[in-house]
Design an enzyme around this catalytic site. Sequence first.
Site, short mmCIF file in Angstrom:
data_model
loop_
_atom_site.label_atom_id
_atom_site.label_comp_id
_atom_site.label_asym_id
_atom_site.label_seq_id
_atom_site.Cartn_x
_atom_site.Cartn_y
_atom_site.Cartn_z
CG HIS A 429 11.51 21.50 -13.62
ND1 HIS A 429 10.59 21.20 -12.64
CD2 HIS A 429 10.83 21.43 -14.80
CE1 HIS A 429 9.41 20.97 -13.19
NE2 HIS A 429 9.53 21.10 -14.50
CB CYS A 448 9.28 21.37 -18.17
SG CYS A 448 9.40 23.03 -18.87
#
Length: 529
Positions: A429, A448
């Site tokens: 992301h 992440c």
Amino acid sequence: MKKHYFFVLFLLFIAQELYSVTITETFSYRHALVFIQEPKIKIDSTLIISYKDSILTSFYKKKRFKTAWDSKKNRDFVLHEMTQSFAEGLEPNDYYVAYLNRLESNFESLSTNQIVEYDIQLTRSFQKFISHLNKGKLNPYQLYDDWDLGKKNTDVNAVLFECLENDNFSETIEKLKPQLIMYQKLKSALVKLNELPETQIDQIDPREKFTPNTTSKSIPNIKRKLLFWGDLKKDTLLTKTYDKQTQAAIKIFQQRHGLKPDGVIGKSTIEALNYSKNQRIEQVVVNLERLRWLPNELGNHYLVVNLPDYTLTVYKDKDSLFLHKIIIGKDSRKTPLLSSQLTNIVLNPNWTVPPTILKEDIFPEARKSRSVFSRKGLHIYDSKNRIVSPSKWRMADAKKYRYVQNPSKNNSLGLMKINFNNNYAVYLHDTNHRDYFTKDFRALSSGCVRVEHPLELAEHLINDAENWSLEKIHEATTNYKKPKTTSIDLLEPIFVHFIYTTSWLENDTLQFREDVYCLDAELYAKLRY
């Protein structure tokens, strides 16, 4: 005419005598007038079963419990491959090569029982070698609980029969190895390291710091280390002054180690300088092992996320297309290693706070002040999807709620998210902390992977110039007043592989990276002991 007739009869007689040689008699081919294939020896099945090895038993059962290694050519090939297995980062002693080579050198004088024993041991060692070469010596699922690379099952007997029945040992064994450019380059790095001389140079105190033109008794040893690794020219004077020539060499050294090439010799640079040749060899060995854990096929179009290098590389048709800087999980929230297939891209994503961040970050702050929810732009939802006011929030009910951050340029996921199936709820992301990409140390996330220039990556992956050009993606993500969450499915299969590689060869130059999760030394110990 009669003389010729008797001579032919004589040759036939000799041939018949040669064929009658028993298995216990030794025979030299240079005395033969015709080629004779060595006979196979019957093996007692109870002997095979006594090893309590189902794979071994299955192999000899298919061979009708007869010897498999009657061909010297085949034995020589297998022994050579296992003896030279160090070139693959494997350990020859694991395959008992000294014992097997000793038997081979005395093969003509071995008894029947000894030949049988040699045959069995050669099979067992080669089966082990096949397995190690294809899927690694160690099982990552037994070592780590946060890796999901896909399980590799190697049918060693199928490989072995392909070698024996088709007489293509070399081609078959080569196919077992990871068909990755990085694997081949890492093997070249191992050769390059082994060619370096055995030299002992005193360690540098990591508490010291050197800037250009400073003088210290440690500088000569720093120069010796730079000379050893080839970053400094051989005609350098070993003075105590940190001169311009040494500064230029330090910058090269820093670049090779993923450090900021500022010419300042600080803690990180000194720690890298203090690595010995043997430590670097060990580093290459563990990286070869980790590459063997990867799937045999990475796909035609895929992303490689190398955690210690803080990079994401896009590959297609065996060529690297793009390189993006990334931010990975901090040591307390490590990014897992995994292989998966991308599913879709989300523009203007919302963010549902995961349990770990709630437990370790949000809830402790909320106990002190409920203003944390407004400061972080979090909306609280109950089980019926109704908004809960922060003033009514109670710690006793905290786990019953969902905590969501709506789409915005300040959203923790930024303007884009790339989804793929995995067991750890991680994804690629954007970020609202884009300044972090300027840092050298980028193990800063909660697990992440954050990607620099994410919209350019999205354009490439979506590959739909008519509907989703870069310009249209920018338009969709710059409406800050009313950002619309949009999910876009990908038109072609694209895979993603999170790997952990701390060393490789690039343009014939050794590259090393900090072992950010401290995995190398522990893995090497398990490989060798």
